[in-house]
Write a protein that holds these residues in place. Sequence first.
Motif, PDB file in Angstrom:
ATOM      1  N   LEU A 123       7.404  14.782  -1.401  1.00 29.95           N
ATOM      2  CA  LEU A 123       7.146  13.815  -2.585  1.00 29.95           C
ATOM      3  C   LEU A 123       6.118  14.542  -3.069  1.00 29.95           C
ATOM      4  O   LEU A 123       5.953  14.100  -4.289  1.00 29.95           O
ATOM      5  N   SER A 124       4.936  15.185  -2.484  1.00 32.51           N
ATOM      6  CA  SER A 124       3.913  15.649  -3.575  1.00 32.51           C
ATOM      7  C   SER A 124       4.572  16.576  -4.455  1.00 32.51           C
ATOM      8  O   SER A 124       4.542  17.063  -5.292  1.00 32.51           O
ATOM      9  N   ALA A 125       5.361  17.873  -4.111  1.00 31.02           N
ATOM     10  CA  ALA A 125       6.032  18.433  -5.339  1.00 31.02           C
ATOM     11  C   ALA A 125       7.059  17.867  -6.470  1.00 31.02           C
ATOM     12  O   ALA A 125       6.749  17.971  -7.478  1.00 31.02           O
ATOM     13  N   ARG A 134      -4.241  14.344 -12.484  1.00 31.88           N
ATOM     14  CA  ARG A 134      -3.691  15.424 -11.613  1.00 31.88           C
ATOM     15  C   ARG A 134      -3.992  15.896  -9.937  1.00 31.88           C
ATOM     16  O   ARG A 134      -2.751  15.832  -9.145  1.00 31.88           O
ATOM     17  N   LEU A 135      -4.844  15.339  -9.476  1.00 28.05           N
ATOM     18  CA  LEU A 135      -5.303  15.840  -7.860  1.00 28.05           C
ATOM     19  C   LEU A 135      -5.073  14.299  -7.595  1.00 28.05           C
ATOM     20  O   LEU A 135      -4.450  14.070  -6.228  1.00 28.05           O
ATOM     21  N   ALA A 136      -5.233  13.505  -8.312  1.00 25.10           N
ATOM     22  CA  ALA A 136      -5.246  11.965  -7.972  1.00 25.10           C
ATOM     23  C   ALA A 136      -3.925  11.915  -8.128  1.00 25.10           C
ATOM     24  O   ALA A 136      -3.103  11.324  -6.758  1.00 25.10           O
ATOM     25  N   ILE A 137      -2.731  12.213  -8.410  1.00 27.07           N
ATOM     26  CA  ILE A 137      -1.461  12.693  -8.509  1.00 27.07           C
ATOM     27  C   ILE A 137      -0.916  12.846  -7.367  1.00 27.07           C
ATOM     28  O   ILE A 137      -0.295  12.673  -6.153  1.00 27.07           O
ATOM     29  N   ALA A 138      -1.690  14.130  -6.301  1.00 28.79           N
ATOM     30  CA  ALA A 138      -1.778  15.024  -5.403  1.00 28.79           C
ATOM     31  C   ALA A 138      -2.149  14.339  -3.994  1.00 28.79           C
ATOM     32  O   ALA A 138      -1.487  13.786  -3.590  1.00 28.79           O
ATOM     33  N   TYR A 139      -2.950  13.359  -3.841  1.00 29.28           N
ATOM     34  CA  TYR A 139      -3.687  12.490  -3.131  1.00 29.28           C
ATOM     35  C   TYR A 139      -2.136  10.788  -3.319  1.00 29.28           C
ATOM     36  O   TYR A 139      -2.431  11.413  -1.758  1.00 29.28           O
ATOM     37  N   ILE A 140      -2.528  10.659  -4.074  1.00 31.80           N
ATOM     38  CA  ILE A 140      -1.490   9.547  -4.073  1.00 31.80           C
ATOM     39  C   ILE A 140       0.234  10.387  -3.089  1.00 31.80           C
ATOM     40  O   ILE A 140       0.841   9.072  -2.768  1.00 31.80           O
ATOM     41  N   ALA A 141       0.704  11.073  -3.588  1.00 30.24           N
ATOM     42  CA  ALA A 141       2.496  10.922  -3.469  1.00 30.24           C
ATOM     43  C   ALA A 141       1.689  11.472  -1.910  1.00 30.24           C
ATOM     44  O   ALA A 141       2.643  11.190  -0.739  1.00 30.24           O
ATOM     45  N   ILE A 142       0.820  12.341  -1.476  1.00 33.48           N
ATOM     46  CA  ILE A 142       0.296  12.839   0.065  1.00 33.48           C
ATOM     47  C   ILE A 142      -0.109  11.491   1.240  1.00 33.48           C
ATOM     48  O   ILE A 142       1.077  11.291   1.550  1.00 33.48           O
ATOM     49  N   ALA A 143      -0.098  10.466  -0.122  1.00 28.70           N
ATOM     50  CA  ALA A 143      -0.539   9.359   0.954  1.00 28.70           C
ATOM     51  C   ALA A 143       0.404   8.650   0.932  1.00 28.70           C
ATOM     52  O   ALA A 143       0.750   7.712   2.161  1.00 28.70           O
ATOM     53  N   VAL A 152       5.021   2.140  -1.668  1.00 29.88           N
ATOM     54  CA  VAL A 152       2.952   2.422  -0.805  1.00 29.88           C
ATOM     55  C   VAL A 152       2.964   3.342  -1.867  1.00 29.88           C
ATOM     56  O   VAL A 152       1.460   3.370  -2.991  1.00 29.88           O
ATOM     57  N   MET A 153       3.839   4.467  -3.250  1.00 27.73           N
ATOM     58  CA  MET A 153       3.234   5.313  -3.914  1.00 27.73           C
ATOM     59  C   MET A 153       2.772   3.884  -5.522  1.00 27.73           C
ATOM     60  O   MET A 153       2.092   4.562  -5.935  1.00 27.73           O
ATOM     61  N   ALA A 154       4.241   3.021  -5.547  1.00 26.37           N
ATOM     62  CA  ALA A 154       3.612   2.976  -6.523  1.00 26.37           C
ATOM     63  C   ALA A 154       2.830   1.573  -6.632  1.00 26.37           C
ATOM     64  O   ALA A 154       1.552   1.111  -7.931  1.00 26.37           O
ATOM     65  N   ALA A 155       1.818   1.302  -5.256  1.00 27.01           N
ATOM     66  CA  ALA A 155       1.304   0.110  -5.584  1.00 27.01           C
ATOM     67  C   ALA A 155      -0.645   0.884  -5.221  1.00 27.01           C
ATOM     68  O   ALA A 155      -1.559   0.770  -6.189  1.00 27.01           O
ATOM     69  N   LEU A 156      -0.690   2.381  -4.752  1.00 31.71           N
ATOM     70  CA  LEU A 156      -1.728   3.066  -5.125  1.00 31.71           C
ATOM     71  C   LEU A 156      -1.637   3.564  -6.469  1.00 31.71           C
ATOM     72  O   LEU A 156      -2.696   3.784  -7.000  1.00 31.71           O
ATOM     73  N   THR A 157      -0.785   3.945  -6.927  1.00 30.33           N
ATOM     74  CA  THR A 157      -0.560   4.595  -8.596  1.00 30.33           C
ATOM     75  C   THR A 157      -1.269   3.568  -9.415  1.00 30.33           C
ATOM     76  O   THR A 157      -2.227   4.000 -10.191  1.00 30.33           O
TER      77      THR A 157
END
Length: 109
Positions: free
Chosen positions: A78-80, A37-46, A20-25
Motif C-alpha cells: 500500500l505504501s508503494a 509526502r511523509l504524511a502520505i507514507a504514514y497514512i499508507a502504512i497505518a 481506513v485510508m480514506a478516513a485518514l486522508t
Amino acid sequence: WRDVHGPACLLQSLLASVFVMAALTLWVRRGAPANPRLAIAYIAIASGAMGALVYGLSCPLFGMAHLFTWHAATPIVLSALARRSRSFGYWRAIPSARSTISADSLPPR
C-alpha cells in the motif's frame, strides 16, 4: 510449501484498508501537514496495518509464515502504491499559511 490462499488474503487486506485510508486522508488533509509526502507514507502504512489486522482476525490460516508473508505485505504494498499514485497531488493545491498572510491582510497598528 505452497500457499494458495496468500494472494486472496493480500487482496482482502488491501480492500479492508481502503476505508481506513480514506478516513485518514480526509483527517490529515484538514490538518495541513508540513510534509505531504511523509504524511502520505504514514497514512499508507497505518491504513495497511489496520487493514491487515482487520482481515487477519477473520483469516482461516494461522501459520506464522502465511501471516508474515501475506498480511505483513499489505502496508508495504500500500505504501508503494501510494508513493506511485498521483491522486495525492491535490495537497499541492492547498495554500499554506505563509502564502495566505500578507502585509495587507494584517490589521493596522
